[in-house]
Design an enzyme around this catalytic site. Structure first.
Site, mmCIF file in Angstrom:
data_model
loop_
_atom_site.group_PDB
_atom_site.id
_atom_site.type_symbol
_atom_site.label_atom_id
_atom_site.label_comp_id
_atom_site.label_asym_id
_atom_site.label_seq_id
_atom_site.Cartn_x
_atom_site.Cartn_y
_atom_site.Cartn_z
ATOM 1 N N GLU A 47 46.417 28.617 48.910
ATOM 2 C CA GLU A 47 45.430 29.545 49.484
ATOM 3 C C GLU A 47 45.425 29.503 51.008
ATOM 4 O OE1 GLU A 47 41.466 29.064 47.849
ATOM 5 O OE2 GLU A 47 41.837 30.685 46.441
ATOM 6 N N HIS A 54 62.387 14.940 32.233
ATOM 7 C CA HIS A 54 63.024 15.352 30.975
ATOM 8 C C HIS A 54 62.847 16.843 30.697
ATOM 9 C CE1 HIS A 54 63.775 11.126 29.881
ATOM 10 N NE2 HIS A 54 62.725 10.940 30.662
ATOM 11 N N LYS A 66 40.000 41.117 42.247
ATOM 12 C CA LYS A 66 38.557 41.090 41.970
ATOM 13 C C LYS A 66 37.977 42.493 42.005
ATOM 14 C CE LYS A 66 37.453 36.466 43.656
ATOM 15 N NZ LYS A 66 36.784 35.711 44.709
HETATM 16 O O1 PA5 Z 1 38.866 27.634 48.719
HETATM 17 C C1 PA5 Z 1 38.131 28.573 48.464
HETATM 18 O O2 PA5 Z 1 37.318 28.998 49.302
HETATM 19 C C2 PA5 Z 1 38.121 29.237 47.101
HETATM 20 O O3 PA5 Z 1 39.169 28.836 46.326
HETATM 21 C C3 PA5 Z 1 36.811 28.956 46.369
HETATM 22 O O4 PA5 Z 1 36.626 27.572 46.256
HETATM 23 C C4 PA5 Z 1 36.773 29.552 44.969
HETATM 24 O O5 PA5 Z 1 37.147 30.891 45.006
HETATM 25 C C5 PA5 Z 1 35.360 29.433 44.361
HETATM 26 O O6 PA5 Z 1 34.428 30.057 45.176
HETATM 27 P P1 PA5 Z 1 32.869 29.950 44.960
HETATM 28 O O7 PA5 Z 1 32.459 28.546 45.154
HETATM 29 O O8 PA5 Z 1 32.272 30.829 45.992
HETATM 30 O O9 PA5 Z 1 32.596 30.405 43.561
#
Ligand code: PA5
Length: 428
Positions: free
Chosen positions: A275, A296, A408
């Protein structure tokens, strides 16, 4: 933490690496000082801001309330909202006093049914964790599980809910209205950098893990990485090596170790780098390997398949197994192992793999003294700081994730979210 580069195939010249680090020195200097442009995302940079002694006492106090009377804590969260806690809990297991279950990380009804089945007859608490509380998976699971709590505990159900969210968010409002305990999700920390605050530490504390020691490990790594300058800085070395290899055409980094207890840590690491760096048509694709088992399966590809990956090993130095291979009267042709411990055999397998793989591509090894709370703190901080450096060297913003919004939009459209919203707005 020590970093060693094994490069028998000579893909990275020492001089070349030095020159690259010299060119990028400014990246390290800026990160050590904390940059103004990322001020709103650097709440993790100084461990004491959210995991200082006072924070640890406060988290422990809340956790004690669950531990006094609870059998199960269901952690509801996804991505950065549950991965760090899960990494530590599933590796170290706490003291077994309160069992930790995970929900809100998928939309499978069979999975949810299985969670609910495990709650019957137990004293149940919930920790819902969501930074913006619009994410579908935790939203669904929270609704289902709080209805479950309401049915079982009546008006008192709210005392069994801990909600980790940002101030003045919807989740905060729900806490005020319904009497749930509110824990801060720091505004200045993104999900994947949130292991060292309420988000990662509260569930770990409930499971009986020594969170003071996690914070101490992270603090020691912070001191090391902020006070080591230039090319001696291991996070800087790591970030520079992976960026140079990316420039040379490598497309995957594989994090591997011979310790299966790192299984959920891999999930945390994968998210952190995917990310943070995978944007603007750039970035190394992070993958992981659980050796020796995976030797393996993917071992063949790693050794002889398309040459697109290099490997980073977590080299665990701990040798404390009580299990030895004793001589046996059954002649099974494994007598060459007589008298060796499983740890010794595992370490030999690691050394052999490192040797074979580094003949083909560069391998990085990071030495970890032992698998403990302290070393998890060190690893969290090390990789977060390295990811910050690495993303910056790559030329991307390591703290946003614009790409995850696309699907989304389609999903919310299909589920009628916007329509519902405009109808609501119309009525109100
Ligand atoms: O690193 C990040 O910001 C994202 O991966 C969030 O952790 C993830 O999308 C979950 O988000 P939220 O806590 O708002 O539900």
């Amino acid at each position: 933490m020590q970093l060693v580069l094994y490069d028998k195939c000579k893909q990275l010249e020492t001089e070349e690496l030095k020159e690259y680090m010299n060119q990028k020195m400014e990246v390290l200097i800026r990160a050590q000082n904390g940059e103004e442009r990322y001020r709103e995302s650097l709440g993790w940079l100084h461990v004491d801001e959210w995991a200082g002694e006072e924070n640890i006492r406060e988290i422990t106090r809340h956790a004690e309330r669950v531990r006094e009377n609870g059998d199960i804590l269901v952690v509801i969260g996804i991505g950065g909202s549950n991965q760090a806690a899960r990494a530590v809990i599933e590796a170290l297991h706490g003291d077994g006093h309160v069992k930790i279950l995970y929900a809100g990380n998928n939309i499978s009804s069979a999975y949810m049914k299985n969670i609910i089945n495990q709650l019957e007859g137990k004293s149940v608490y919930i920790n819902v964790i969501a930074k913006n509380f619009e994410t579908l998976e935790p939203g669904i699971s929270f609704r289902i599980l709080r209805q479950y709590l309401k049915k079982r505990y009546g008006a008192e159900y709210g005392s069994r809910i801990f909600a980790t969210g940002t101030r003045e968010s919807k989740l905060h409002e729900l806490c005020r209205t319904h009497g749930y305990t509110f824990l801060d999700f720091p505004d200045n920390i993104g999900g994947r950098y949130s292991g060292l605050c309420n988000v990662g530490l509260f569930p770990a504390a409930v499971s009986g893990i020594d969170i003071g020691s996690i914070a101490a490990g992270a603090r020691s790594m912070e001191a090391e990485l902020h006070n080591t300058y230039g090319e001696e800085n291991t996070a800087f070395q790591y970030a520079a090596i992976r960026n140079l290899l990316y420039q040379k055409g490598f497309r995957l980094e594989m994090l591997a170790s011979f310790e299966p207890r790192y299984q959920y840590f891999y999930g945390w690491w994968t998210q952190l780098f995917a990310e943070s760096e995978g944007k603007e048509d750039r970035g190394l694709y992070p993958v992981t390997a659980k050796y020796s088992e995976d030797l393996h399966s993917i071992g063949q590809f790693v050794q002889e398949g398309t040459p697109i990956l290099f490997e980073t090993f977590l080299d665990i130095r701990e040798q404390n197994s009580a299990i030895w291979l004793d001589a046996d009267e059954v002649k099974d042709e494994f007598d060459y192992l007589n008298g060796l411990s499983m740890d010794e055999i595992n370490y030999s397998a690691f050394c052999a793999t490192l040797k074979a793989h580094s003949e083909r591509f560069p391998c990085i090894s990071l030495q970890v003294e032992e698998l403990s709370e302290y070393s998890f703190g060190q690893l969290f901080y090390f990789f977060e700081f390295a990811c910050y450096l690495s993303g910056t060297m790559l030329g991307v913003n390591p703290f946003n994730q614009p790409g995850v919004e696309n699907y989304k939009g389609y999903m919310f459209e299909a589920l009628g979210k916007y329509k519902y919203r405009s109808e609501c707005n119309g009525k109100n």
